[in-house]
Write a protein that holds these residues in place. Sequence first.
Motif, PDB file in Angstrom:
ATOM      1  N   ALA A  23      46.438  45.373  48.848  1.00  0.00           N
ATOM      2  CA  ALA A  23      45.235  44.546  48.715  1.00  0.00           C
ATOM      3  C   ALA A  23      45.213  43.812  47.373  1.00  0.00           C
ATOM      4  O   ALA A  23      44.895  42.618  47.312  1.00  0.00           O
ATOM      5  CB  ALA A  23      43.988  45.409  48.880  1.00  0.00           C
ATOM      6  N   PHE A  24      45.562  44.504  46.291  1.00  0.00           N
ATOM      7  CA  PHE A  24      45.588  43.858  44.976  1.00  0.00           C
ATOM      8  C   PHE A  24      46.704  42.824  44.898  1.00  0.00           C
ATOM      9  O   PHE A  24      46.532  41.769  44.278  1.00  0.00           O
ATOM     10  CB  PHE A  24      45.724  44.888  43.850  1.00  0.00           C
ATOM     11  N   ASP A  25      47.826  43.093  45.525  1.00  0.00           N
ATOM     12  CA  ASP A  25      48.918  42.122  45.546  1.00  0.00           C
ATOM     13  C   ASP A  25      48.474  40.843  46.263  1.00  0.00           C
ATOM     14  O   ASP A  25      48.691  39.731  45.762  1.00  0.00           O
ATOM     15  CB  ASP A  25      50.150  42.729  46.222  1.00  0.00           C
ATOM     16  N   LEU A  79      44.710  34.241  44.238  1.00  0.00           N
ATOM     17  CA  LEU A  79      44.253  33.593  43.001  1.00  0.00           C
ATOM     18  C   LEU A  79      45.316  32.634  42.473  1.00  0.00           C
ATOM     19  O   LEU A  79      45.020  31.505  42.075  1.00  0.00           O
ATOM     20  CB  LEU A  79      43.953  34.651  41.928  1.00  0.00           C
ATOM     21  N   ASP A  80      46.562  33.090  42.477  1.00  0.00           N
ATOM     22  CA  ASP A  80      47.670  32.288  41.967  1.00  0.00           C
ATOM     23  C   ASP A  80      47.871  31.034  42.826  1.00  0.00           C
ATOM     24  O   ASP A  80      48.022  29.923  42.305  1.00  0.00           O
ATOM     25  CB  ASP A  80      48.940  33.131  41.919  1.00  0.00           C
ATOM     26  N   ALA A  81      47.857  31.192  44.135  1.00  0.00           N
ATOM     27  CA  ALA A  81      48.049  30.060  45.033  1.00  0.00           C
ATOM     28  C   ALA A  81      46.935  29.024  44.887  1.00  0.00           C
ATOM     29  O   ALA A  81      47.169  27.822  45.053  1.00  0.00           O
ATOM     30  CB  ALA A  81      48.134  30.544  46.487  1.00  0.00           C
ATOM     31  N   VAL A 122      44.055  29.233  40.014  1.00  0.00           N
ATOM     32  CA  VAL A 122      43.000  29.651  39.081  1.00  0.00           C
ATOM     33  C   VAL A 122      43.385  30.874  38.240  1.00  0.00           C
ATOM     34  O   VAL A 122      42.689  31.203  37.283  1.00  0.00           O
ATOM     35  CB  VAL A 122      41.663  29.928  39.815  1.00  0.00           C
ATOM     36  N   LEU A 123      44.466  31.542  38.579  1.00  0.00           N
ATOM     37  CA  LEU A 123      44.845  32.763  37.862  1.00  0.00           C
ATOM     38  C   LEU A 123      45.480  32.433  36.516  1.00  0.00           C
ATOM     39  O   LEU A 123      46.462  31.711  36.444  1.00  0.00           O
ATOM     40  CB  LEU A 123      45.821  33.596  38.700  1.00  0.00           C
ATOM     41  N   VAL A 124      44.903  32.968  35.444  1.00  0.00           N
ATOM     42  CA  VAL A 124      45.459  32.840  34.102  1.00  0.00           C
ATOM     43  C   VAL A 124      46.312  34.066  33.794  1.00  0.00           C
ATOM     44  O   VAL A 124      47.434  33.953  33.327  1.00  0.00           O
ATOM     45  CB  VAL A 124      44.345  32.669  33.045  1.00  0.00           C
ATOM     46  N   SER A 125      45.767  35.251  34.080  1.00  0.00           N
ATOM     47  CA  SER A 125      46.516  36.500  33.884  1.00  0.00           C
ATOM     48  C   SER A 125      45.869  37.609  34.691  1.00  0.00           C
ATOM     49  O   SER A 125      44.709  37.509  35.088  1.00  0.00           O
ATOM     50  CB  SER A 125      46.567  36.894  32.400  1.00  0.00           C
ATOM     51  N   ALA A 126      46.630  38.675  34.913  1.00  0.00           N
ATOM     52  CA  ALA A 126      46.124  39.845  35.635  1.00  0.00           C
ATOM     53  C   ALA A 126      46.803  41.082  35.079  1.00  0.00           C
ATOM     54  O   ALA A 126      48.009  41.071  34.834  1.00  0.00           O
ATOM     55  CB  ALA A 126      46.395  39.723  37.134  1.00  0.00           C
ATOM     56  N   ALA A 129      33.432  31.901  39.874  1.00  0.00           N
ATOM     57  CA  ALA A 129      33.888  33.213  39.387  1.00  0.00           C
ATOM     58  C   ALA A 129      33.324  34.331  40.265  1.00  0.00           C
ATOM     59  O   ALA A 129      34.024  35.289  40.602  1.00  0.00           O
ATOM     60  CB  ALA A 129      33.484  33.410  37.927  1.00  0.00           C
ATOM     61  N   ILE A 130      32.064  34.213  40.640  1.00  0.00           N
ATOM     62  CA  ILE A 130      31.437  35.207  41.525  1.00  0.00           C
ATOM     63  C   ILE A 130      32.140  35.226  42.879  1.00  0.00           C
ATOM     64  O   ILE A 130      32.408  36.299  43.440  1.00  0.00           O
ATOM     65  CB  ILE A 130      29.928  34.931  41.685  1.00  0.00           C
ATOM     66  N   ALA A 131      32.466  34.064  43.390  1.00  0.00           N
ATOM     67  CA  ALA A 131      33.151  33.991  44.685  1.00  0.00           C
ATOM     68  C   ALA A 131      34.491  34.716  44.639  1.00  0.00           C
ATOM     69  O   ALA A 131      34.858  35.420  45.591  1.00  0.00           O
ATOM     70  CB  ALA A 131      33.340  32.531  45.105  1.00  0.00           C
ATOM     71  N   TRP A 132      35.220  34.572  43.535  1.00  0.00           N
ATOM     72  CA  TRP A 132      36.496  35.277  43.400  1.00  0.00           C
ATOM     73  C   TRP A 132      36.269  36.769  43.163  1.00  0.00           C
ATOM     74  O   TRP A 132      37.005  37.604  43.696  1.00  0.00           O
ATOM     75  CB  TRP A 132      37.345  34.669  42.290  1.00  0.00           C
ATOM     76  N   ALA A 133      35.260  37.129  42.379  1.00  0.00           N
ATOM     77  CA  ALA A 133      34.995  38.548  42.098  1.00  0.00           C
ATOM     78  C   ALA A 133      34.648  39.308  43.377  1.00  0.00           C
ATOM     79  O   ALA A 133      35.067  40.448  43.552  1.00  0.00           O
ATOM     80  CB  ALA A 133      33.873  38.683  41.074  1.00  0.00           C
TER      81      ALA A 133
END
Length: 124
Positions: free
Chosen positions: A28-30, A36-38, A41-45, A92-96
């Motif tokens: 799920a985390f993967d 996020l990456d696709a 918007v992903l800066v880091s994880a 941000a809320i939508a992604w969270a």
Amino acid sequence: MQYSLLIQAFEPTEEEIPEEAMEPMKVAFDLYAKELDAAGVLVSADILARSDVTTTVTMRGGTLKVHDGPFANTREQLGGTFVVDVPDLDAAIAWAQKCPAAQYGSIEIRPSAITFTGGQWVYA
């Protein structure tokens, strides 16, 4: 605007969650990180190691103190972070809400006030 999605959750011991129960969460985390990456918007994880391997450093009165474990003794621990660059808090809320950890913990959304990028400080 950059936001940190801070995962706060109860931290079970390794004995409390068997490895086979962890596999679906790893998947799920993967998938979440890849989504996020696709989306660009992903800066880091970072998924953090358990808090029992934490080292805390303080400088009080000019004296270095190194402590084993987290500084705050709380029921929930910081378990990971996702830094996203999105237009606003609603995004941000939508992604969270899509974060797998939202199912068992909480996601603190904190805007970045200042970031260091390209060799300089950038103020939001």
